[in-house]
Design an enzyme around this catalytic site. Sequence first.
Site, PDB file in Angstrom:
ATOM      1  N   SER A  62      -6.395  -3.498  -0.132  1.00 53.56           N
ATOM      2  CA  SER A  62      -6.187  -3.101  -1.758  1.00 53.56           C
ATOM      3  C   SER A  62      -7.005  -4.226  -2.567  1.00 53.56           C
ATOM      4  O   SER A  62      -7.280  -5.167  -2.229  1.00 53.56           O
ATOM      5  CB  SER A  62      -4.636  -3.239  -1.802  1.00 53.56           C
ATOM      6  OG  SER A  62      -4.045  -2.510  -0.898  1.00 53.56           O
TER       7      SER A  62
HETATM    8  N1  SAM Z   1      -1.959  -3.775   2.926  1.00 55.77           N
HETATM    9  C1  SAM Z   1      -3.282  -3.332   3.395  1.00 55.77           C
HETATM   10  C2  SAM Z   1      -4.319  -4.579   3.385  1.00 55.77           C
HETATM   11  O1  SAM Z   1      -3.760  -5.287   2.867  1.00 55.77           O
HETATM   12  O2  SAM Z   1      -5.461  -4.341   3.755  1.00 55.77           O
HETATM   13  C3  SAM Z   1      -3.694  -2.107   2.726  1.00 55.77           C
HETATM   14  C4  SAM Z   1      -3.461  -0.816   3.281  1.00 55.77           C
HETATM   15  S1  SAM Z   1      -4.477   0.649   3.132  1.00 55.77           S
HETATM   16  C5  SAM Z   1      -4.325   0.773   1.273  1.00 55.77           C
HETATM   17  C6  SAM Z   1      -2.895   1.721   3.578  1.00 55.77           C
HETATM   18  C7  SAM Z   1      -2.732   1.876   5.051  1.00 55.77           C
HETATM   19  O3  SAM Z   1      -1.598   2.378   5.301  1.00 55.77           O
HETATM   20  C8  SAM Z   1      -3.714   2.292   5.858  1.00 55.77           C
HETATM   21  O4  SAM Z   1      -4.287   1.379   6.714  1.00 55.77           O
HETATM   22  C9  SAM Z   1      -3.034   3.522   6.606  1.00 55.77           C
HETATM   23  O5  SAM Z   1      -3.546   3.744   7.864  1.00 55.77           O
HETATM   24  C10 SAM Z   1      -1.662   3.007   6.812  1.00 55.77           C
HETATM   25  N2  SAM Z   1      -0.944   3.953   6.860  1.00 55.77           N
HETATM   26  C11 SAM Z   1      -0.393   5.298   6.173  1.00 55.77           C
HETATM   27  N3  SAM Z   1       0.646   5.739   6.473  1.00 55.77           N
HETATM   28  C12 SAM Z   1       1.193   4.974   7.352  1.00 55.77           C
HETATM   29  C13 SAM Z   1       2.443   5.103   7.848  1.00 55.77           C
HETATM   30  N4  SAM Z   1       3.209   6.047   8.047  1.00 55.77           N
HETATM   31  N5  SAM Z   1       2.879   3.903   8.553  1.00 55.77           N
HETATM   32  C14 SAM Z   1       2.165   3.027   8.841  1.00 55.77           C
HETATM   33  N6  SAM Z   1       0.769   2.750   8.348  1.00 55.77           N
HETATM   34  C15 SAM Z   1       0.588   3.788   7.661  1.00 55.77           C
END
Ligand code: SAM
Length: 221
Positions: A62
């Site tokens: 992000s």
């Molecule tokens: N917080 C992260 C970072 O600092 O790099 C950025 C996260 S990215 C915008 C969103 C993440 O949420 C992705 O890696 C995606 O695979 C994960 N995601 C989506 N749905 C999810 C779920 N139900 N449970 C766990 N992870 C999930």
Amino acid sequence: MDERRVERERMVSTHIAGRGVVDPRVLRAMTEVPRERFVEREHLRAAYDDGPLPIPMQQTISQPYVVAWMCEALELRGDEKVLEIGTGSGYAAAVLGRLAREVHTIERHRPLAELAAARLRALGADHVHVHVGDGTLGLPSHAPFDAIVVTAGGPDVPRSLAAQLVVGGRLVIPVGPERDVQSLVRVRRVSATEITREALGDVRFVPLVGAEGWSDTPEGS
Ligand code: SAM
């Protein structure tokens, strides 16, 4: 001297404090966590630009401002147990690790979780625990949490997450009826049976995919 600290200080003063984040603990954490350790090699030069960057599995790390804004919205003082949904690169989990006593973070893609866990271990963040699974269901084995942050956008607030907040706890999550634009919402548990909800602003996140999120495949694709 950490040569990229100057870049971090510039990022914090220009893009984070400069855009309204005031919590001194959040500003310090953003100045201390080495974002370059969480970006892919080909994006190293952009590590301190104020934008999201691609990571494996078609996901993103992000934008720094949004990480700081969401952390501030959690109102952390240092003694909390926090849950993050969407580990991704592990960067936000590392920032949360500077702001709270214990952090659990869940990622649905195992390769991302493993990479993030190795990066967090290398930084000595032993109180940040990475789990693989569907974070829309929360983490019942470690609940309740003082604060929960979701770093992917869902159609609405997952009931399981609201149920895993202590009374007084905060949940910050992007929600909305479209898969790729959302409103950032703060949910507060005010009693065992009641929550309040406030909109903080507009955001764009990758979809939250899971039992209480979006389906894995968008309709029509
Ligand atoms: N917080 C992260 C970072 O600092 O790099 C950025 C996260 S990215 C915008 C969103 C993440 O949420 C992705 O890696 C995606 O695979 C994960 N995601 C989506 N749905 C999810 C779920 N139900 N449970 C766990 N992870 C999930």
